[in-house]
Design a protein around this motif. Structure first.
Motif, PDB file in Angstrom:
ATOM      1  N   SER A  60     107.980 -49.130  27.299  1.00 24.47           N
ATOM      2  CA  SER A  60     107.153 -47.688  27.321  1.00 24.47           C
ATOM      3  C   SER A  60     105.650 -48.094  26.463  1.00 24.47           C
ATOM      4  O   SER A  60     104.888 -47.457  26.788  1.00 24.47           O
ATOM      5  N   ARG A 151     101.681 -41.755  23.486  1.00 20.85           N
ATOM      6  CA  ARG A 151     102.513 -42.920  23.746  1.00 20.85           C
ATOM      7  C   ARG A 151     103.392 -43.283  22.754  1.00 20.85           C
ATOM      8  O   ARG A 151     104.566 -43.705  22.705  1.00 20.85           O
ATOM      9  N   ASP A 154     106.088 -40.919  22.777  1.00 25.04           N
ATOM     10  CA  ASP A 154     107.120 -41.204  23.835  1.00 25.04           C
ATOM     11  C   ASP A 154     108.068 -42.355  23.735  1.00 25.04           C
ATOM     12  O   ASP A 154     109.128 -42.404  24.029  1.00 25.04           O
ATOM     13  N   ALA A 155     107.523 -43.266  22.965  1.00 27.26           N
ATOM     14  CA  ALA A 155     108.394 -44.512  22.439  1.00 27.26           C
ATOM     15  C   ALA A 155     109.409 -43.976  21.501  1.00 27.26           C
ATOM     16  O   ALA A 155     110.580 -44.547  21.827  1.00 27.26           O
ATOM     17  N   CYS A 158     112.501 -42.741  23.160  1.00 27.33           N
ATOM     18  CA  CYS A 158     113.331 -43.436  23.628  1.00 27.33           C
ATOM     19  C   CYS A 158     114.602 -43.703  22.842  1.00 27.33           C
ATOM     20  O   CYS A 158     115.761 -44.310  23.311  1.00 27.33           O
TER      21      CYS A 158
END
Length: 221
Positions: A60, A151, A154-155, A158
């Motif tokens: 990502s 970002r 979002d990472a 995971c």
């Protein structure tokens, strides 16, 4: 183009500490590699899936990922650990190294920080990032991640097993921390670092031919 190496003791450490900065490096065209020293075998949640989570997080962020292969909660700053980090620094030809802050309540974080300082003894830029377990942190270097906070979050998402089991990875907490450091840095959102060593390269930038022509026209005018 710079080569960046970010080092963390466990899966999700790097994303928490400098995920936005790594996204900024990639946006600038830099090559980024993440070295995760252990597999996080003793962390909360479903331990068996942590490797896949880390690989998804690295994708990502568009970063490379390598594993140190050491045991969670058993890392020591010995010659073997130093050698693992030295090899990574050498293989990626790292220009910039990010790693845990040395004052931390987690023994793996302290060990990885100490081993990195030995392994990166010839490196010109070594920056310590903050973890939730860091006990003393006095940053003087900041990176504007206003365009990259999403970002980072979002990472971190995971890492499902960690997000579900730990308030430290809560997106609101992550955003609040970035806003706090952003206020210190006079930007919207930032990540903060304590430099172990930071050489500022003030060599003149390369001037492209069309830029030189424009400059000459401005001077003539």
């Amino acid at each position: 183009m710079r080569s960046v190496l970010a080092i963390g003791a466990h899966p999700d450490d790097i994303e928490l500490g400098c995920g936005g900065t790594l996204a900024a490096h990639r946006a600038a065209g830099d090559r980024v590699t993440m070295l995760v020293v252990t597999g996080g075998q003793n962390g909360p949640g479903l331990v068996g899936g942590r490797r896949a989570e880390a690989e998804a997080a690295a994708r990502s962020l568009d970063c490379g990922l390598v594993w140190g292969g050491l045991e969670d909660c058993a890392v020591t700053p010995d010659a073997a650990t130093v050698a693992i980090i030295e090899r990574a620094i050498r293989e990626v030809e790292a220009d910039v190294v990010y790693v845990h802050a040395p004052d931390d309540s987690h023994q793996d974080h302290r060990a990885v920080a100490a081993a990195t300082l030995s392994a990166a003894r010839h490196s010109r830029r070594i920056l310590h990032y903050r973890s939730p377990s860091t006990t003393r942190f006095d940053p003087t270097v900041y990176v504007d991640i206003s365009a990259h906070l999403d970002r980072k979050i979002d990472a971190l998402a995971c890492h499902h097993s960690q997000v579900e089991a730990s308030a430290m990875v809560d997106p609101e907490v992550v955003a609040a921390s970035a806003r706090h450091f952003g206020a210190q840095a006079r930007v919207r959102f930032a990540e903060a670092f304590m430099p172990a060593r930071f050489v500022w390269d003030l060599a003149p930038p390369i001037t492209l031919p069309h830029q030189a022509s424009s400059l000459a026209e401005m001077v003539a005018a």
